[in-house]
Design an enzyme around this catalytic site. Structure first.
Site, PDB file in Angstrom:
ATOM      1  N   LYS A  47      38.653 -91.377  69.909  1.00  0.00           N
ATOM      2  CA  LYS A  47      39.351 -92.157  70.924  1.00  0.00           C
ATOM      3  C   LYS A  47      40.854 -91.954  70.857  1.00  0.00           C
ATOM      4  CE  LYS A  47      36.040 -95.777  69.907  1.00  0.00           C
ATOM      5  NZ  LYS A  47      35.897 -97.040  69.140  1.00  0.00           N
ATOM      6  N   ASP A 104      45.553 -86.728  68.713  1.00  0.00           N
ATOM      7  CA  ASP A 104      46.648 -87.632  68.339  1.00  0.00           C
ATOM      8  C   ASP A 104      47.235 -87.225  66.994  1.00  0.00           C
ATOM      9  OD1 ASP A 104      44.144 -88.300  67.306  1.00  0.00           O
ATOM     10  OD2 ASP A 104      44.657 -90.398  67.020  1.00  0.00           O
ATOM     11  N   ASP A 107      45.244 -84.719  60.161  1.00  0.00           N
ATOM     12  CA  ASP A 107      45.443 -85.295  58.834  1.00  0.00           C
ATOM     13  C   ASP A 107      45.038 -84.234  57.814  1.00  0.00           C
ATOM     14  OD1 ASP A 107      45.385 -87.181  56.677  1.00  0.00           O
ATOM     15  OD2 ASP A 107      45.048 -88.774  58.119  1.00  0.00           O
ATOM     16  N   ARG A 169      45.977 -99.374  68.826  1.00  0.00           N
ATOM     17  CA  ARG A 169      45.989 -98.110  69.576  1.00  0.00           C
ATOM     18  C   ARG A 169      46.971 -98.183  70.746  1.00  0.00           C
ATOM     19  NH1 ARG A 169      41.593 -94.820  67.982  1.00  0.00           N
ATOM     20  NH2 ARG A 169      39.731 -95.955  67.335  1.00  0.00           N
TER      21      ARG A 169
HETATM   22  C1  PRP Z   1      41.341 -89.138  63.746  1.00  0.00           C
HETATM   23  C2  PRP Z   1      42.086 -88.157  64.666  1.00  0.00           C
HETATM   24  C3  PRP Z   1      41.428 -86.856  64.376  1.00  0.00           C
HETATM   25  C4  PRP Z   1      41.022 -86.978  62.923  1.00  0.00           C
HETATM   26  C5  PRP Z   1      42.002 -86.255  62.077  1.00  0.00           C
HETATM   27  O1  PRP Z   1      40.196 -89.570  64.378  1.00  0.00           O
HETATM   28  O2  PRP Z   1      41.976 -88.531  66.020  1.00  0.00           O
HETATM   29  O3  PRP Z   1      40.303 -86.638  65.190  1.00  0.00           O
HETATM   30  O4  PRP Z   1      41.038 -88.369  62.575  1.00  0.00           O
HETATM   31  O5  PRP Z   1      41.631 -86.309  60.734  1.00  0.00           O
HETATM   32  P1  PRP Z   1      41.404 -84.999  59.838  1.00  0.00           P
HETATM   33  O6  PRP Z   1      42.536 -84.036  60.168  1.00  0.00           O
HETATM   34  O7  PRP Z   1      41.492 -85.523  58.424  1.00  0.00           O
HETATM   35  O8  PRP Z   1      40.073 -84.426  60.157  1.00  0.00           O
HETATM   36  P2  PRP Z   1      39.271 -90.757  63.821  1.00  0.00           P
HETATM   37  O9  PRP Z   1      38.135 -90.162  63.042  1.00  0.00           O
HETATM   38  O10 PRP Z   1      40.125 -91.768  63.114  1.00  0.00           O
HETATM   39  O11 PRP Z   1      38.656 -91.364  65.159  1.00  0.00           O
HETATM   40  P3  PRP Z   1      39.394 -92.049  66.437  1.00  0.00           P
HETATM   41  O12 PRP Z   1      40.142 -90.939  67.147  1.00  0.00           O
HETATM   42  O13 PRP Z   1      38.273 -92.594  67.257  1.00  0.00           O
HETATM   43  O14 PRP Z   1      40.332 -93.112  65.922  1.00  0.00           O
END
Ligand code: PRP
Length: 183
Positions: A47, A104, A107, A169
């Site tokens: 999301k 977004d 990480d 968010r």
């Molecule tokens: C977050 C972000 C990426 C992912 C990055 O999504 O939107 O998709 O984490 O993390 P990484 O580089 O360690 O793989 P999240 O899983 O928190 O879901 P969301 O977007 O629904 O908040």
């Protein structure tokens, strides 16, 4: 919404609303230039990417197509496992398409690394990445990211699509939360 609305929840603003807006204009200009004369499909990863997709798309000068994916880590619940499950797939056939994944935040990079390989395997003409935020110190895998808004330190951040327990968010800037929020 502004910082005052959040009372004492915010510890520190890392990227202000005006900075985000300005950077998006720059990124959109780069994307318009790089894909001039091509049809482009931008893919938002739900999301978190909702805000950046909405603002980036409107900052572009060409009529791109937009599609969405929802993914989740498989099994363990730790999103850094690198094993990803598709919760909602694209509606679009990627064969011969120029695809730009919009995120977004990157990480560990494990989600994007998996997604990149997955979308490339569908026969896309090209697959590139645009992310608003990147945490270089958290990277567990090297990925070639063409468009990066801002690099942020390896801290838990919220806002501009990023949540804590599904909240924050809709905060229009990127910030760290005060410790009392977590307790
Ligand atoms: C977050 C972000 C990426 C992912 C990055 O999504 O939107 O998709 O984490 O993390 P990484 O580089 O360690 O793989 P999240 O899983 O928190 O879901 P969301 O977007 O629904 O908040």
């Amino acid at each position: 919404m502004d910082q005052q609305d959040l009372g004492t929840d915010i510890e520190k603003v890392l990227v202000a609303e005006a900075q985000i807006k300005h950077r998006l204009t720059e990124l959109a200009a780069d994307i318009d230039r790089d894909y001039a004369g091509e049809d482009l499909l931008i893919v938002g990863v739900l999301k978190g990417a909702v805000m950046v997709m909405a603002d980036l798309a409107r900052a572009l000068h060409s009529p791109v197509r937009m599609d969405w994916m929802a993914v989740s880590s498989y099994g363990s619940g730790t999103k850094s496992s690198g094993v990803v499950r598709i919760l909602k797939d694209l509606d679009t056939d990627l064969k011969d398409q120029h695809v730009l994944i919009v995120e977004d935040i990157i990480d560990s990079g494990l989600t994007l690394s998996w997604l990149l390989a997955n979308l490339k395997s569908r026969g896309a003409a090209s697959v590139e990445i645009c992310t608003m935020l990147r945490k270089p110190e958290a990277a567990k895998v090297e990925i070639d990211v063409r468009y990066v808004g801002f690099e942020v330190p390896n801290e838990f951040v919220v806002g501009y699509g990023l949540d804590y327990a599904e909240k924050y968010r809709n905060v229009p800037f990127v910030a760290t939360l005060a410790p009392h929020v977590y307790s």
